[in-house]
Design a protein around this motif. Sequence first.
Motif, PDB file in Angstrom:
ATOM      1  N   ASN A  20      -5.997   4.920  11.173  1.00 54.42           N
ATOM      2  CA  ASN A  20      -5.140   4.021  12.419  1.00 54.42           C
ATOM      3  C   ASN A  20      -4.018   5.126  12.692  1.00 54.42           C
ATOM      4  OD1 ASN A  20      -2.789   2.970  13.096  1.00 54.42           O
ATOM      5  ND2 ASN A  20      -1.683   2.339  11.390  1.00 54.42           N
ATOM      6  N   LYS A  62      -3.598  -6.954   5.621  1.00 50.24           N
ATOM      7  CA  LYS A  62      -3.400  -6.573   6.722  1.00 50.24           C
ATOM      8  C   LYS A  62      -4.366  -7.362   7.493  1.00 50.24           C
ATOM      9  CE  LYS A  62      -1.244  -4.178   7.840  1.00 50.24           C
ATOM     10  NZ  LYS A  62      -0.220  -3.733   8.639  1.00 50.24           N
ATOM     11  N   ASP A  79      -6.437   4.924   1.667  1.00 47.38           N
ATOM     12  CA  ASP A  79      -5.934   4.323   2.332  1.00 47.38           C
ATOM     13  C   ASP A  79      -6.872   3.325   3.239  1.00 47.38           C
ATOM     14  OD1 ASP A  79      -4.536   2.100   3.824  1.00 47.38           O
ATOM     15  OD2 ASP A  79      -2.550   3.551   4.103  1.00 47.38           O
ATOM     16  N   HIS A 100      -7.194  -1.636   6.558  1.00 46.14           N
ATOM     17  CA  HIS A 100      -8.003  -1.582   7.573  1.00 46.14           C
ATOM     18  C   HIS A 100      -9.620  -2.251   7.436  1.00 46.14           C
ATOM     19  CE1 HIS A 100      -4.475  -1.270  10.389  1.00 46.14           C
ATOM     20  NE2 HIS A 100      -4.320  -0.383   9.612  1.00 46.14           N
ATOM     21  N   VAL A 135       0.844  -1.167  -0.616  1.00 48.12           N
ATOM     22  CA  VAL A 135       0.125  -0.014   0.275  1.00 48.12           C
ATOM     23  C   VAL A 135       0.353   1.535   0.022  1.00 48.12           C
ATOM     24  CG1 VAL A 135      -1.316   1.566   0.969  1.00 48.12           C
ATOM     25  CG2 VAL A 135      -1.600  -0.926   0.939  1.00 48.12           C
TER      26      VAL A 135
HETATM   27  C1  LIG Z   1      -2.924   2.328   7.100  1.00 46.33           C
HETATM   28  C2  LIG Z   1      -1.511   2.059   6.777  1.00 46.33           C
HETATM   29  N1  LIG Z   1      -1.539   1.480   5.607  1.00 46.33           N
HETATM   30  C3  LIG Z   1      -0.358   0.872   4.892  1.00 46.33           C
HETATM   31  C4  LIG Z   1      -0.387   0.012   6.104  1.00 46.33           C
HETATM   32  C5  LIG Z   1       1.444  -0.888   5.238  1.00 46.33           C
HETATM   33  O1  LIG Z   1       1.145  -1.682   4.625  1.00 46.33           O
HETATM   34  P1  LIG Z   1       1.970  -2.094   3.900  1.00 46.33           P
HETATM   35  O2  LIG Z   1       2.873  -3.285   4.095  1.00 46.33           O
HETATM   36  O3  LIG Z   1       0.971  -2.748   2.737  1.00 46.33           O
HETATM   37  O4  LIG Z   1       3.199  -0.644   2.951  1.00 46.33           O
HETATM   38  C6  LIG Z   1      -0.549  -0.086   7.161  1.00 46.33           C
HETATM   39  C7  LIG Z   1       0.206  -1.253   7.891  1.00 46.33           C
HETATM   40  O5  LIG Z   1       0.320  -1.088   9.113  1.00 46.33           O
HETATM   41  C8  LIG Z   1      -1.187   0.779   8.136  1.00 46.33           C
HETATM   42  O6  LIG Z   1      -1.877   0.547   8.875  1.00 46.33           O
END
Ligand SMILES: Cc1ncc(COP(=O)(O)O)c(C=O)c1O
Length: 380
Positions: free
Chosen positions: A169, A229, A197, A200, A93
Amino acid sequence: LAAAGFEDLDLTVLHQRRSEKWRRYPADVLPAWVAEMDFDLAEPVTTALREAVDRQDCGYASAAGVGEAFAGFAARRHGWQVDPSRVRLLSDVMSGADAMLRLVTGPGDGVVINTPVYPPFFEHIRARGRTVVQVPLRRETQGWALDRTGLEAAFAAGARAYLLCSPHNPTGHVFTAADLVQIASLARKYQVTVISDEIHAPLTLAGREHVPYVTVGPEHGVTLTSATKAFNIAGLKTAVAVAGSATMATVLEAIPESALWAAGLFGVLASEAAWRDGDAWLDELLVQLDTVRGEFGRLVAARLPGAVYLPPRAGYLGWVDVSALDLGPEPAEVFLARGKVAVGRGLDFGPPGDGHVRVTMGTSTAILAEIAARMAASAA
Ligand SMILES: Cc1ncc(COP(=O)(O)O)c(C=O)c1O
């Protein structure tokens, strides 16, 4: 009641895991800092991975089935009709967020985030030479709220993009449909790209519903999400970007080929299996997460009097205001040093994180009780 399969965890076995969660600190530290769960994987995921090993299938990833698998999941879980051709494979992400920032903003441009927020949001905006514009969420008695006036002021002042964390988050806030409609209307008015994003989203708990941003603001919206996730497979490195409109699909087309090749085949296979066949496991997981968010509230009230914790509406992160406990500028350091429990550092989430810690609750009620006990022992 907790879901049975999720309660049967053994710390000795967990400590054998080789991921960063279990390797960063010595074995006497209980890790509750990174957003990862302790449960066994969903059976469709382990089957997909075992079959891949049996086929000796370790070549570069093919994106062929990803759009269809994600579209099926989005329709079933969120009532969201996704055109599979608008789904772009990514490795994670945050690389998608970085690619979008590069494509839709220029040097120095403002990018809005709702602090406290996932620390890499700051890092990526700054690393690209863009400017962080904070519009903090407001804490209310029962939960969190978007500051719509603050958001409009930030857009009016010239911000070019909004990196929306939906669900949010570390607070676990689920934005209301009315908020999202308002965001879409402001994005239209001020020509701001919304990079949503939604990693979650599959973890939205009983009592709330997740509204995918592009269903209310398709023109200037892109959703970034993954199965990683919800199904606890972050190390497999697979995510997707979903364009809300033909215009945004053209933007996604401009993401370099190298981003697609960065996704791993095991991640693609595991994500497809999770999206296609993971509903039953996910439903049980949501029962467990509903249990632990309530249990943690009882533990905080009993063992950390003065701390403020509002249970998340989505996910398994507990954002706790421990400022009343007088643990100094970074309470996470005190919990680690005195209690041998590693929790997230509040200030990593921006200035509103002062006096806060983030606790990962994606575990059994017994391990959660041990986390709380170690925190309580440090604060005594
Ligand atoms: C809101 C949020 N976005 C992105 C990520 C990380 O995602 P990625 O590993 O796919 O970059 C997290 C991981 O905890 C997250 O909480």
